[in-house]
Design a protein around this motif. Sequence first.
Motif, mmCIF file in Angstrom:
data_model
loop_
_atom_site.group_PDB
_atom_site.id
_atom_site.type_symbol
_atom_site.label_atom_id
_atom_site.label_comp_id
_atom_site.label_asym_id
_atom_site.label_seq_id
_atom_site.Cartn_x
_atom_site.Cartn_y
_atom_site.Cartn_z
ATOM 1 N N ILE A 53 0.758 -1.188 0.010
ATOM 2 C CA ILE A 53 -0.046 0.073 0.070
ATOM 3 C C ILE A 53 1.007 1.377 -0.089
ATOM 4 O O ILE A 53 1.777 1.324 1.007
ATOM 5 N N VAL A 54 0.655 1.982 -0.925
ATOM 6 C CA VAL A 54 1.302 3.395 -0.935
ATOM 7 C C VAL A 54 0.269 4.662 -0.840
ATOM 8 O O VAL A 54 -0.621 4.677 -1.454
ATOM 9 N N GLN A 57 2.618 -3.993 3.576
ATOM 10 C CA GLN A 57 3.865 -2.918 3.524
ATOM 11 C C GLN A 57 3.131 -1.754 3.383
ATOM 12 O O GLN A 57 2.421 -1.487 2.304
ATOM 13 N N THR A 58 3.393 -0.816 4.279
ATOM 14 C CA THR A 58 2.833 0.659 4.076
ATOM 15 C C THR A 58 3.765 1.855 3.832
ATOM 16 O O THR A 58 4.954 1.570 4.390
ATOM 17 N N SER A 59 3.367 2.851 3.053
ATOM 18 C CA SER A 59 4.409 3.855 3.215
ATOM 19 C C SER A 59 3.717 5.141 2.155
ATOM 20 O O SER A 59 2.404 4.868 1.728
ATOM 21 N N SER A 60 4.368 6.166 2.177
ATOM 22 C CA SER A 60 4.068 7.206 1.254
ATOM 23 C C SER A 60 4.866 8.324 1.174
ATOM 24 O O SER A 60 5.694 8.296 1.790
ATOM 25 N N LYS A 61 4.746 8.919 -0.110
ATOM 26 C CA LYS A 61 5.692 9.968 -0.331
ATOM 27 C C LYS A 61 4.569 11.318 -0.404
ATOM 28 O O LYS A 61 5.226 12.487 -0.635
ATOM 29 N N ALA A 114 8.078 3.947 6.550
ATOM 30 C CA ALA A 114 7.656 2.653 5.922
ATOM 31 C C ALA A 114 7.813 1.290 6.955
ATOM 32 O O ALA A 114 8.556 1.472 7.694
ATOM 33 N N ALA A 115 6.696 0.583 6.859
ATOM 34 C CA ALA A 115 6.547 -0.426 7.606
ATOM 35 C C ALA A 115 5.866 -1.765 7.267
ATOM 36 O O ALA A 115 5.195 -1.659 6.323
#
Length: 354
Positions: free
Chosen positions: A40-41, A94-98, A127-128
């Motif tokens: 997931i972004v 897995q999660t993260s975002s810009k 990120a995790a």
Amino acid sequence: MKKYLFILFAFIIAAGCSNNDSSSNSSTSASVKTTVLMYIVGTDYEVPENAKVFFQNSYNAGIKQDALGYGPANYMIKGMIENINHENTNIIIQTSSKENNMKWTDSEISAAGADPEKFYIKDWSQAARWQIKNTGIEKIQDLGNVCINQGDTNCINIASGDTIGDFLTYGIQNYQADRYIVIFFSHAGGTIVGFGSGATLPEMQKAFNKAKTATNKEFDIIGFAACLMGTAEWMHYLSDYGKYYVASEESEFEFPWLLGDITKAIAQNKTTEQLLETITSTYYQYSARNGSVSTNISAVDLKQVKALGSALDRLSNKIAEDYVSNPAKTFNNLYVAFSRANSYGKGQVGLYDL
């Protein structure tokens, strides 16, 4: 965005090879262990204030009122938690975002109408990796800060094939199962733009190749809960790494896949073919209640895509030959064919536009 006519051929080939044997349409007789990996972004849809607006649109289209303020990712996580069966299912995320300002306090979450205890991802800047439990979501690994600008160092490049490939490899090696499913969720722009924060076709192929080399496993389902990813190019690039490919040619809703229903189908030990039916039918039932976006989603047999590629090679060679002998006529024929192709993703740039 104009789509090549051969997109239709992929779906026709896949449909023509479907199995009507009743045994393929029933639940498996023995329990099948399934590992679901979800990359997931986070997007602007996750901002609590924005989620209030998205909630109203989605509620009108049939999403329950308990979606208020959560945003699509947290709402999907909520649905998976409520329906997971640990005896036969692993779900690793897995999660993260810009995106900027992707971190919220409990008071901000409450003000948007959500329960902070069930607003599971509150900080997207880190990120995790997480595991879905029936009691909630458990963080299993911190990966560090996300790279925001090109050239940033000591951070995670979430569009990199190495980053995505590491996640796929980690999930397969640490949560072994009989069946593997991977779902990508974010904004996307199809063949030209790619997935999430710039994951291009070559980078995604690199990711899947890295995982297959390390594990010798392929995915039963490769799915994109993201706009415009149902293209022949993406299917072709990923055809060596999975059995089925599920995506939409069109723009999708804020809540594209109903992961609660899909998780329930896995818990009920449904066959892969039944899971494909659940994914596509729930998407259709939800989106059909909202007339702003077309109900376009397909499950494609990736083993048929090689034949499609060979046919396209022959077509390309014939077009090249004809162009040498009569360029004006050949160009006109191509223009007429493309002009009759369906158009998807208003305002998007596709291969036709180039």
